[in-house]
Scaffold this motif. Sequence first.
Motif, PDB file in Angstrom:
ATOM      1  N   ILE A   4       0.848  -1.194   0.000  1.00  0.00           N
ATOM      2  CA  ILE A   4       0.000   0.000   0.000  1.00  0.00           C
ATOM      3  C   ILE A   4       0.880   1.239   0.000  1.00  0.00           C
ATOM      4  CG2 ILE A   4      -1.965  -1.088   1.145  1.00  0.00           C
ATOM      5  CD1 ILE A   4      -1.020   0.337   3.730  1.00  0.00           C
ATOM      6  N   ALA A   5       0.276   2.347  -0.351  1.00  0.00           N
ATOM      7  CA  ALA A   5       0.970   3.636  -0.348  1.00  0.00           C
ATOM      8  C   ALA A   5       0.208   4.596   0.547  1.00  0.00           C
ATOM      9  CB  ALA A   5       1.060   4.179  -1.765  1.00  0.00           C
ATOM     10  N   VAL A   6       0.926   5.574   1.032  1.00  0.00           N
ATOM     11  CA  VAL A   6       0.350   6.588   1.911  1.00  0.00           C
ATOM     12  C   VAL A   6       0.833   7.950   1.455  1.00  0.00           C
ATOM     13  CG1 VAL A   6       0.293   7.476   4.278  1.00  0.00           C
ATOM     14  CG2 VAL A   6       0.284   5.008   3.875  1.00  0.00           C
ATOM     15  N   VAL A   7      -0.075   8.912   1.494  1.00  0.00           N
ATOM     16  CA  VAL A   7       0.262  10.312   1.327  1.00  0.00           C
ATOM     17  C   VAL A   7      -0.156  10.981   2.623  1.00  0.00           C
ATOM     18  CG1 VAL A   7      -0.131  12.417   0.006  1.00  0.00           C
ATOM     19  CG2 VAL A   7      -0.112  10.201  -1.165  1.00  0.00           C
ATOM     20  N   ALA A   8       0.818  11.503   3.352  1.00  0.00           N
ATOM     21  CA  ALA A   8       0.542  12.132   4.642  1.00  0.00           C
ATOM     22  C   ALA A   8       0.936  13.598   4.559  1.00  0.00           C
ATOM     23  CB  ALA A   8       1.319  11.445   5.752  1.00  0.00           C
ATOM     24  N   ILE A   9      -0.013  14.475   4.844  1.00  0.00           N
ATOM     25  CA  ILE A   9       0.193  15.918   4.711  1.00  0.00           C
ATOM     26  C   ILE A   9       0.086  16.567   6.078  1.00  0.00           C
ATOM     27  CG2 ILE A   9      -0.724  18.039   3.693  1.00  0.00           C
ATOM     28  CD1 ILE A   9      -1.882  16.214   1.440  1.00  0.00           C
ATOM     29  N   ALA A  37       8.836  -1.070   5.764  1.00  0.00           N
ATOM     30  CA  ALA A  37       8.936   0.247   5.120  1.00  0.00           C
ATOM     31  C   ALA A  37       9.683   0.101   3.797  1.00  0.00           C
ATOM     32  CB  ALA A  37       9.658   1.235   6.020  1.00  0.00           C
ATOM     33  N   LEU A  38       9.026   0.450   2.709  1.00  0.00           N
ATOM     34  CA  LEU A  38       9.631   0.369   1.380  1.00  0.00           C
ATOM     35  C   LEU A  38      10.076   1.733   0.876  1.00  0.00           C
ATOM     36  CD1 LEU A  38       7.008  -2.025  -0.257  1.00  0.00           C
ATOM     37  CD2 LEU A  38       9.222  -2.639   0.765  1.00  0.00           C
ATOM     38  N   GLN A  39       9.353   2.776   1.267  1.00  0.00           N
ATOM     39  CA  GLN A  39       9.676   4.141   0.848  1.00  0.00           C
ATOM     40  C   GLN A  39       9.116   5.086   1.895  1.00  0.00           C
ATOM     41  OE1 GLN A  39       7.840   5.312  -2.856  1.00  0.00           O
ATOM     42  NE2 GLN A  39       8.613   7.400  -2.739  1.00  0.00           N
ATOM     43  N   PHE A  52       3.913  20.129   4.259  1.00  0.00           N
ATOM     44  CA  PHE A  52       4.888  19.051   4.130  1.00  0.00           C
ATOM     45  C   PHE A  52       4.150  17.772   3.757  1.00  0.00           C
ATOM     46  CE2 PHE A  52       6.576  22.195   6.985  1.00  0.00           C
ATOM     47  CZ  PHE A  52       7.875  22.366   6.546  1.00  0.00           C
ATOM     48  N   VAL A  53       4.765  17.005   2.867  1.00  0.00           N
ATOM     49  CA  VAL A  53       4.097  15.813   2.352  1.00  0.00           C
ATOM     50  C   VAL A  53       5.047  14.619   2.428  1.00  0.00           C
ATOM     51  CG1 VAL A  53       2.953  14.772   0.361  1.00  0.00           C
ATOM     52  CG2 VAL A  53       2.751  17.249   0.755  1.00  0.00           C
ATOM     53  N   PHE A  54       4.600  13.573   3.122  1.00  0.00           N
ATOM     54  CA  PHE A  54       5.309  12.307   3.089  1.00  0.00           C
ATOM     55  C   PHE A  54       4.678  11.448   2.009  1.00  0.00           C
ATOM     56  CE2 PHE A  54       6.797  12.955   7.534  1.00  0.00           C
ATOM     57  CZ  PHE A  54       8.124  12.619   7.346  1.00  0.00           C
ATOM     58  N   VAL A  55       5.523  10.839   1.174  1.00  0.00           N
ATOM     59  CA  VAL A  55       5.093   9.830   0.218  1.00  0.00           C
ATOM     60  C   VAL A  55       5.701   8.532   0.729  1.00  0.00           C
ATOM     61  CG1 VAL A  55       5.190   9.046  -2.166  1.00  0.00           C
ATOM     62  CG2 VAL A  55       4.992  11.501  -1.659  1.00  0.00           C
ATOM     63  N   GLU A  56       4.826   7.583   1.029  1.00  0.00           N
ATOM     64  CA  GLU A  56       5.250   6.358   1.693  1.00  0.00           C
ATOM     65  C   GLU A  56       4.770   5.129   0.925  1.00  0.00           C
ATOM     66  OE1 GLU A  56       3.777   6.399   5.746  1.00  0.00           O
ATOM     67  OE2 GLU A  56       3.734   8.597   5.725  1.00  0.00           O
ATOM     68  N   ARG A  57       5.546   4.057   1.041  1.00  0.00           N
ATOM     69  CA  ARG A  57       5.110   2.747   0.557  1.00  0.00           C
ATOM     70  C   ARG A  57       5.422   1.736   1.640  1.00  0.00           C
ATOM     71  NH1 ARG A  57       8.744   2.014  -3.314  1.00  0.00           N
ATOM     72  NH2 ARG A  57       8.217  -0.158  -3.538  1.00  0.00           N
ATOM     73  N   HIS A  86      -3.203  21.649  10.130  1.00  0.00           N
ATOM     74  CA  HIS A  86      -4.004  20.626   9.452  1.00  0.00           C
ATOM     75  C   HIS A  86      -3.121  19.413   9.199  1.00  0.00           C
ATOM     76  CE1 HIS A  86      -6.784  18.789   6.594  1.00  0.00           C
ATOM     77  NE2 HIS A  86      -5.761  18.628   5.780  1.00  0.00           N
ATOM     78  N   ALA A  87      -3.681  18.232   9.405  1.00  0.00           N
ATOM     79  CA  ALA A  87      -2.975  16.989   9.085  1.00  0.00           C
ATOM     80  C   ALA A  87      -3.961  16.040   8.415  1.00  0.00           C
ATOM     81  CB  ALA A  87      -2.397  16.361  10.341  1.00  0.00           C
ATOM     82  N   GLU A  88      -3.460  15.324   7.439  1.00  0.00           N
ATOM     83  CA  GLU A  88      -4.307  14.394   6.691  1.00  0.00           C
ATOM     84  C   GLU A  88      -3.458  13.214   6.241  1.00  0.00           C
ATOM     85  OE1 GLU A  88      -7.067  14.518   2.662  1.00  0.00           O
ATOM     86  OE2 GLU A  88      -6.183  16.359   3.427  1.00  0.00           O
ATOM     87  N   VAL A  89      -3.993  12.024   6.410  1.00  0.00           N
ATOM     88  CA  VAL A  89      -3.303  10.816   5.971  1.00  0.00           C
ATOM     89  C   VAL A  89      -4.251  10.056   5.041  1.00  0.00           C
ATOM     90  CG1 VAL A  89      -2.277   8.627   6.669  1.00  0.00           C
ATOM     91  CG2 VAL A  89      -1.977  10.663   8.101  1.00  0.00           C
ATOM     92  N   ARG A  90      -3.771   9.759   3.842  1.00  0.00           N
ATOM     93  CA  ARG A  90      -4.554   9.009   2.857  1.00  0.00           C
ATOM     94  C   ARG A  90      -3.824   7.723   2.518  1.00  0.00           C
ATOM     95  NH1 ARG A  90      -9.718  10.846   2.372  1.00  0.00           N
ATOM     96  NH2 ARG A  90      -9.652  13.096   2.594  1.00  0.00           N
ATOM     97  N   VAL A  91      -4.498   6.605   2.696  1.00  0.00           N
ATOM     98  CA  VAL A  91      -3.945   5.309   2.304  1.00  0.00           C
ATOM     99  C   VAL A  91      -4.520   4.995   0.930  1.00  0.00           C
ATOM    100  CG1 VAL A  91      -3.794   2.868   2.896  1.00  0.00           C
ATOM    101  CG2 VAL A  91      -3.821   4.589   4.714  1.00  0.00           C
TER     102      VAL A  91
END
Length: 96
Positions: A4-9, A37-39, A52-57, A86-91
């Motif tokens: 899965i991937a995550v975009v966390a702002i 943790a892949l990315q 700020f944006v985390f791009v995660e895998r 503001h904080a937001e996490v999208r899977v």
Amino acid sequence: MSEIAVVAISVAKPGYEEQLRQVLEGLVGPTRKEQGALQYDLHRDVQEPRRFVFVERWESREALAAHAQSAHITAYRKAVADWVEHAEVRVVSKIV
């Protein structure tokens, strides 16, 4: 397991941009060492420098869940509670 991937702002309150940036940068090393943790890459919005944006895998939802409960993420949430507007996490899952 399904990757899965995550975009966390995280958007800093005005005046807290650099403090938030430093704390977010401190999450990168420990998180990249976590099992599954892949990315884990931190970005800053070019047009909105408070964002700020985390791009995660992650290897799986379970790996992400363990990350969310990790000591460094728990400490991060407490440390920046007054700095974040503001904080937001999208899977998300990759389509193509």
